[in-house]
Structure formats: C-alpha cells, structure tokens
Design a protein around this motif. Structure first.
Motif, PDB file in Angstrom:
ATOM      1  N   ASN A  16      -2.749   4.193  -5.027  1.00 28.85           N
ATOM      2  CA  ASN A  16      -3.143   5.389  -3.899  1.00 28.85           C
ATOM      3  C   ASN A  16      -4.655   5.837  -4.239  1.00 28.85           C
ATOM      4  O   ASN A  16      -4.603   7.055  -4.702  1.00 28.85           O
ATOM      5  CB  ASN A  16      -1.923   6.405  -4.106  1.00 28.85           C
ATOM      6  CG  ASN A  16      -1.968   7.202  -2.989  1.00 28.85           C
ATOM      7  OD1 ASN A  16      -2.108   6.938  -1.858  1.00 28.85           O
ATOM      8  ND2 ASN A  16      -1.454   8.498  -3.258  1.00 28.85           N
ATOM      9  N   ASN A  25       0.976  -1.221  -0.012  1.00 29.51           N
ATOM     10  CA  ASN A  25       0.033  -0.093   0.144  1.00 29.51           C
ATOM     11  C   ASN A  25       0.773   1.289  -0.057  1.00 29.51           C
ATOM     12  O   ASN A  25       2.089   1.031   0.478  1.00 29.51           O
ATOM     13  CB  ASN A  25      -0.886  -0.047   1.250  1.00 29.51           C
ATOM     14  CG  ASN A  25      -0.114   0.205   2.629  1.00 29.51           C
ATOM     15  OD1 ASN A  25       0.471   1.104   2.904  1.00 29.51           O
ATOM     16  ND2 ASN A  25      -0.057  -1.005   3.269  1.00 29.51           N
ATOM     17  N   GLU A  26       0.312   2.474  -0.354  1.00 30.57           N
ATOM     18  CA  GLU A  26       1.045   3.656  -0.253  1.00 30.57           C
ATOM     19  C   GLU A  26       0.347   4.554   0.988  1.00 30.57           C
ATOM     20  O   GLU A  26       0.592   5.947   0.734  1.00 30.57           O
ATOM     21  CB  GLU A  26       1.028   4.420  -1.710  1.00 30.57           C
ATOM     22  CG  GLU A  26       1.774   3.446  -2.823  1.00 30.57           C
ATOM     23  CD  GLU A  26       1.653   4.334  -4.136  1.00 30.57           C
ATOM     24  OE1 GLU A  26       1.036   5.368  -4.297  1.00 30.57           O
ATOM     25  OE2 GLU A  26       2.300   3.637  -5.044  1.00 30.57           O
ATOM     26  N   GLU A  27      -0.093   3.966   1.955  1.00 25.45           N
ATOM     27  CA  GLU A  27      -0.534   4.633   2.929  1.00 25.45           C
ATOM     28  C   GLU A  27       0.121   4.553   4.340  1.00 25.45           C
ATOM     29  O   GLU A  27      -0.139   4.884   5.461  1.00 25.45           O
ATOM     30  CB  GLU A  27      -1.899   3.976   3.337  1.00 25.45           C
ATOM     31  CG  GLU A  27      -2.877   4.182   2.031  1.00 25.45           C
ATOM     32  CD  GLU A  27      -4.067   3.154   2.308  1.00 25.45           C
ATOM     33  OE1 GLU A  27      -4.739   3.195   3.521  1.00 25.45           O
ATOM     34  OE2 GLU A  27      -4.507   2.621   1.136  1.00 25.45           O
ATOM     35  N   VAL A  81       4.912   6.364   1.879  1.00 25.54           N
ATOM     36  CA  VAL A  81       3.776   7.169   1.967  1.00 25.54           C
ATOM     37  C   VAL A  81       4.354   8.505   1.623  1.00 25.54           C
ATOM     38  O   VAL A  81       5.432   9.140   2.048  1.00 25.54           O
ATOM     39  CB  VAL A  81       3.183   7.303   3.310  1.00 25.54           C
ATOM     40  CG1 VAL A  81       3.944   7.507   4.254  1.00 25.54           C
ATOM     41  CG2 VAL A  81       1.838   7.952   3.329  1.00 25.54           C
TER      42      VAL A  81
END
Length: 680
Positions: A641, A223-225, A268
């Motif tokens: 994202n 994930n890009e969180e 992130v």
C-alpha cells in the motif's frame, strides 16, 4: 424436437464450487481492523506492546454490523489477530489476548460479540488470522504451526459458520519474538504446510472459503487500491503460483489459461491506513473514489472488501459513516431504473433454436436461465429492441459461471437515430461486468460476443439510466503557494477558503492564485447544463514550502533534490548511496522556526520497483547542529500500500528536519522519495 431432448451446454474449463458461487454473489462486505494498533497508532505492531493498552470505551459490534448492513454489505471479516499476535478472543493458547486487557475486566470477547451482531443483522461472519506472529517466541519453528492451527480450530469451532478465512501474505521479518528482538525469515509456501492446514479447515469448517496464501479458493487482486483490471479472469495458474512463478501483479487480471478457479477479491480501506488513526479523519476516501471502487471491483468480476476501522472508542467514526451513506445512495440510484426488461430480445444464434436457450432468458430476472449458442458458435450477437427510444448509460452482463468463464471479447452498440454507434469494446465478463458508458437514447441495443473460448452462455443482461455524476474538482498547491484547480469540460468550480460550504454563490475559480498561509480549501464542480453539483473536495495545506530548501543530502543528485519538497509527489528523487551499506539522509531547512506535530513521506507512485523506504528516523533541530529524535520505526505495509505515510509525535518547535532512510523494502539498494512534508 422435445425440449427435454436438447442437450445442455457442457461445462468448459475450470469451474467454481457452489461455495465459490455463493461467495461471489455476496459481492460487497466489510473488513474490520481493530486491535492494539488502534491504541498505539501503528499499522503493524512489533509484538512487544502490552495487552493492557487495549481498552475501548464504547465498543459496539452492533454498530459495526448496522453500518455495514445500511451500506449494502453482506458480511464482515474481522481481524481476530494481526501480526503483533494480540488476540481479540480469549484464546486458551496464549496470554496475549483480551483476557489480559482492562476491557470488560478481561472477560470480553470481540469475536463473540461480532458473531452475535452479524447474526442479528443477517450478515455473514469472516475472520482474519495472521500467519505471522511477531510476538510468539516459537515463530519460525515447528512448534508455532501447532499453535497457529490450534487458534484456527478455536475460531472455526466456537463462533458459528465462517464464510471466509483470510490469510495475509505478510510473513517473516523483524519482531519481538518473546524477547529475541531479531529478524526471522521463513519460506511462506513451505513453512506453514498449507496443504495440511487447509485439510484441517475443510474437515472442521467445510462451508468456509479460504483466501490468500496456499491453495486458496480466492485470490488477492494484486493491489490494495480497490481495483481489478478490466480484463479479469477468475482462473489462475495456481500450480505455478504455489511454485513461486507468478508475480503478484498478475493477480489483477488472472490467467486466461489458468487450471484452477480462483476468483479475485479487491480490498481497500475507506481511509489511508488499515487501522484507525485520528490524523486521517479528514482523509476518508472521497465519494468519487468510493464509487470508482464499486465499478472497478464488482463491476470487473471481483468482490469488494472495504475496510472500515473502528476508532479508540470501538466505534466506526462519523466521517466514515457519512461517506458510506453517500456512497450507498449513489449506487442505489445508479441501478434504480432498469430499461431492458420490457424490450424485445433476439439473437443471431441460440442453441438448436430452442426457447430454453433463447435471448429472452437474459432479461427474465432468473440467473439460472441463460442464452446459449450452439457449441460451434463462438461469435454471436444479441439484440434488444425498445418500444420507443430509451436512454441508458450503464450496461451489466453476467455469464453463467457454473459452466465456466468463456467470453474473451465483446462489443456494445446502440442504434441512435437509425445509426449504429459503438459505445464499448471490452474483454472479459465472468460473474459480473458493469460498464459506465456515455448516455445514449437508442431504439436498439446490440451486444456482440466477438470471441469466446467455447459456446456462449450468458445469464443476465441489463441496462440502466443512472443519474449524472459530477466529479469533484482537482486541487493542487505548489511549493511557492500557487493554487490551481481543474474540472471536467463544461463544469465551473466554486470554492471557499474560510471553511464554509461552497455553493454556486461562492467565489468562482478563474485561474491560479497565490495563498501562502495554512488553509482549508473546499470546492465543488457545477455542471453548467444540468446544474448538478459534485461532492465537496476538501484539502488542507500548512504554510507553503516557498522558503524551504535542502541543506544537505548524503548522496544523490543535488541539482534535482528539491523535487522532494516541490509540493508535487509525482516528481521523485533518489539517493545514490547503497542504503544497505549505510543509512542515507537529507536535511531540510524550513526557512524559519515553526511548530510541527508530525511528518509525511510520500513514496514514488509509478514504476517497478518503487524503491520504497521501509525503516526511518526523523530528527528536529533549531540550529542545524543539535538534533532531537522525534520519530523512528517502519513504514508498515508500504510494499502493498505505497501511499502517503503519516507519522505524528508531540508538538515541537523546529527550523531543521533530518530524515534518515535506514533500509529499503526487499533490501533495495536505492531508495526514492516523492515528497516530504510536515504535519502542523
């Protein structure tokens, strides 16, 4: 028995190389996205943008390095070439680079300047080179691989040591491709011949760790969180991954039965986009979110790669710097007061009862010593007895990963007033695990390794008494203009509507209230007992959507279509028509003429698949009959994202909006909308 005769624990399972150990010990480092996209206000360039657009007025790589160093980072990874093919160094293999930009009259080299700045500030340099090139006419053909490798050689031989080479997973799609303006699909795992590419890298740059596609030494976290899962193995079934048998969501936890050591890297951006966009200056991640990123990455056996994108000046924006200062101050305070070092440590088992492997090794400040159990012992406890009852609310554990990752489950207990309380039940540890627990004042701390793959090997255990951290209040406004706020139990909210800083003397929140007009709300939560304030929550709203209505939709349930303008992105709605066969559209009546300068699309946030829109068009109209196109293009990187997408354009008066979904991510037939809004 002589200590020299006691056999050391044998390594178990896949092991890290020294390069991987050194990389993981860096823990926190920066990402720099800065290129043509900074000047075109895009996330992904198409490949046809002129190099003459690249013209930063105050580019200062020393400022980038200084900001990173002050935030506690150990290195910087620079995006040397993104998908549009523009190179931040004067590559001899293309004219699409800084040498054909007005910056420094074509004599500049961003990579060179950053390499020098990193050296000056004691930081390591990493580089990102996009495998995908939407400009190059040979992309998709064998000739491009030669071009790609030639550029790799330039980057790895001309700028000193590179600690990490970053290969993005976005590959193939539509692009300029030298004027062909077409879609080019490739097999990511086969086209680049990664085995040969990696061999080349290791031959010319053996100190470089390679991240991303192919037989990499570190993995995307899925994930890009900014978070890894609580269970996070540094192992991966890489053979399956290279055969396309591993879904990216598995990267968040790794594989307990993985055959290769491939630790996770969380990534992130400090603001919604990866590249700088002025419209996001007030959307920098909150202090609460930044602190969570730390505990959910480094605190969960991963590294933390934080993007800080320079603006058009070529400088890190003031808002980003301020947030980094606040973040660094919190983390520093959280780990200032360690309490275990002076305790007395004991264990239920240690290797052949030898002091060389005793419990005290976990609190000696030396990560090369460790507590180890006998080979047959896979469940054991370690106890720390304080001289007097001691308060703590953080627990940090580290395995000696040079011998492998072993722990599958552990429990943390505190003895409070003579009674044992369980304060955490967790799974993996790995290189580092940090737990935020409720504050307890205990006479003893006990950690029980409940399950381990092999004999237990723990190098470091610490406990800290971090200051209280009060979380900001949540604020929401619905379609009718009703504003509601909430906070943690025991806290009180104070807020302002005039842009001033809220304090305990500001208006107290006592319940929902109506506010239709454009407004900037600032609010804080105050801990009533400790009298400690949270950071300030700032939200901006335009005129409420109370008079908005859906004029028409090309397909879908018209009874529920109002969900896309209800002020709540968690309520979603989807077109029922196949977007691959025909574009789908919705027309919104804003109720009156207003001036706008952009719009936002918030995609569905929960579920799989998310049915994301990839390409769009937006039109405006005064009468609902004559339409003017205001924006078109792609929601770049939305697959990885899926956040609110912000598109801006020149100011225009309008009463109607016509939003057209042209295509979906991964050719999804159905596309979904969480919320459509405007930028005023």
């Amino acid at each position: 028995m002589s200590q020299d005769l006691i056999k050391s624990p044998e390594p178990f399972g896949p092991l890290p190389t020294q390069k991987q150990v050194d990389w993981q010990e860096m823990e926190f480092y920066a990402f720099i996205h800065f290129s043509l996209n900074t000047f075109t206000n895009k996330e992904w360039g198409y490949g046809d943008e002129s190099p003459e657009l690249f013209n930063p007025t105050e580019l200062d790589a020393r400022q980038w390095a200084r900001v990173a160093k002050q935030a506690g980072m150990k290195g910087i990874i620079l995006v040397a070439k993104h998908h549009d093919g523009f190179c931040l160094w004067p590559s001899e293999y293309t004219e699409r680079s800084v040498k054909n930009s007005p910056w420094k009259k074509g004599k500049g080299d961003v990579v060179k300047e950053l390499a020098a700045a990193c050296k000056e500030y004691g930081l390591k340099l990493g580089l990102y080179l996009s495998p995908w090139d939407r400009n190059n006419p040979d992309y998709g053909k064998p000739a491009y691989i030669t071009y790609f490798r030639n550029q790799l050689k330039e980057l790895l031989t001309n700028y000193g040591d590179v600690f990490e080479m970053w290969f993005d997973g976005a590959n193939g799609g539509d692009g300029y491709y030298g004027g062909a303006n077409e879609i080019r699909k490739i097999n990511t795992l086969e086209y680049y011949n990664w085995d040969e590419t990696y061999k080349m890298i290791y031959k010319i740059a053996p100190k470089t760790l390679v991240w991303g596609i192919g037989p990499s030494e570190a993995r995307w976290i899925g994930n890009e969180e900014g978070y890894a899962h609580e269970t996070n193995w540094s192992l991966l079934r890489q053979k399956d991954d290279l055969a396309g048998k591993v879904h990216y969501t598995e990267y968040m936890s790794g594989h307990e039965d993985g055959e290769k050591w491939v630790p996770g890297e969380t990534n992130v951006s400090i603001r919604p986009g990866w590249f700088y966009h002025a419209v996001e200056d007030d959307k920098v991640h909150t202090l609460d979110e930044m602190v969570d990123f730390y505990y959910h990455s480094i605190g969960r056996n991963a590294t933390f790669l934080l993007n800080i994108p320079p603006d058009k000046r070529g400088l890190i924006h003031e808002n980003d710097i301020q947030r980094l200062k606040e973040y660094a101050a919190v983390i520093k305070k959280d780990f200032k007061k360690e309490v275990l070092a002076k305790s007395k440590a004991s264990a239920s088992n240690w290797r052949e009862n030898s002091p060389k492997y005793a419990a005290a090794n976990t609190i000696d400040g030396n990560n090369e010593t460790y507590w180890a159990t006998d080979d047959s012992v896979k469940k054991a406890s370690i106890l720390f007895r304080f001289k007097k009852p001691t308060a703590f609310n953080r627990v940090l554990l580290q395995e000696y990963i040079k011998l492998g990752q072993r722990v599958k489950a552990f429990t943390v207990e505190a003895k409070v007033d003579g009674v044992w309380e369980t304060i955490a039940n967790q799974t993996t540890i790995g290189y580092k695990r940090i737990l935020r627990v409720k504050r307890v004042t205990a006479s003893e701390l006990r950690i029980t390794i409940a399950d381990s793959k092999a004999g237990i090997v723990i190098s470091n255990i610490q406990a800290f008494n971090a200051p209280d951290f009060v979380r900001m209040p949540a604020i929401q406004r619905d379609k009718s203009g009703m504003v509601s706020m909430n906070t943690e139990a025991g806290n009180t909210i104070y807020y302002t509507l005039d842009g001033t800083r809220p304090t305990a003397k500001s208006k107290k929140y006592n319940g929902s209230f109506k506010y239709d007009n454009a407004v900037e709300i600032k609010a804080v939560s105050l801990d009533n007992e400790e009298r400690i304030s949270s950071a300030i929550r700032i939200v901006k709203y335009g005129v409420s959507k109370e008079n908005w209505k859906i004029f028409s939709a090309s397909s879908g349930d018209l009874k529920t279509v109002n969900r896309i303008i209800d002020g709540n992105s968690a309520t979603t709605w989807n077109f029922e028509g196949d977007v691959n066969l025909q574009s789908q559209e919705v027309i919104i009546d804003l109720g009156k003429e207003i001036t706008i300068k952009g719009f936002t699309y918030t995609p569905q946030q929960i579920g799989n698949p998310l049915n994301l829109i990839s390409n769009y068009e937006l039109y405006s109209s005064i009468d609902g009959k004559t339409w003017t196109k205001q924006s078109e293009g792609e929601f770049s990187n939305i697959k990885n994202n899926p956040i609110e997408q912000i598109k801006t354009f020149d100011q225009v008066r309008t009463k109607y909006l016509r939003f057209i979904a042209k295509s979906g991510v991964d050719r999804s037939k159905t596309v979904t909308i969480g919320e459509l809004s405007i930028v005023e």
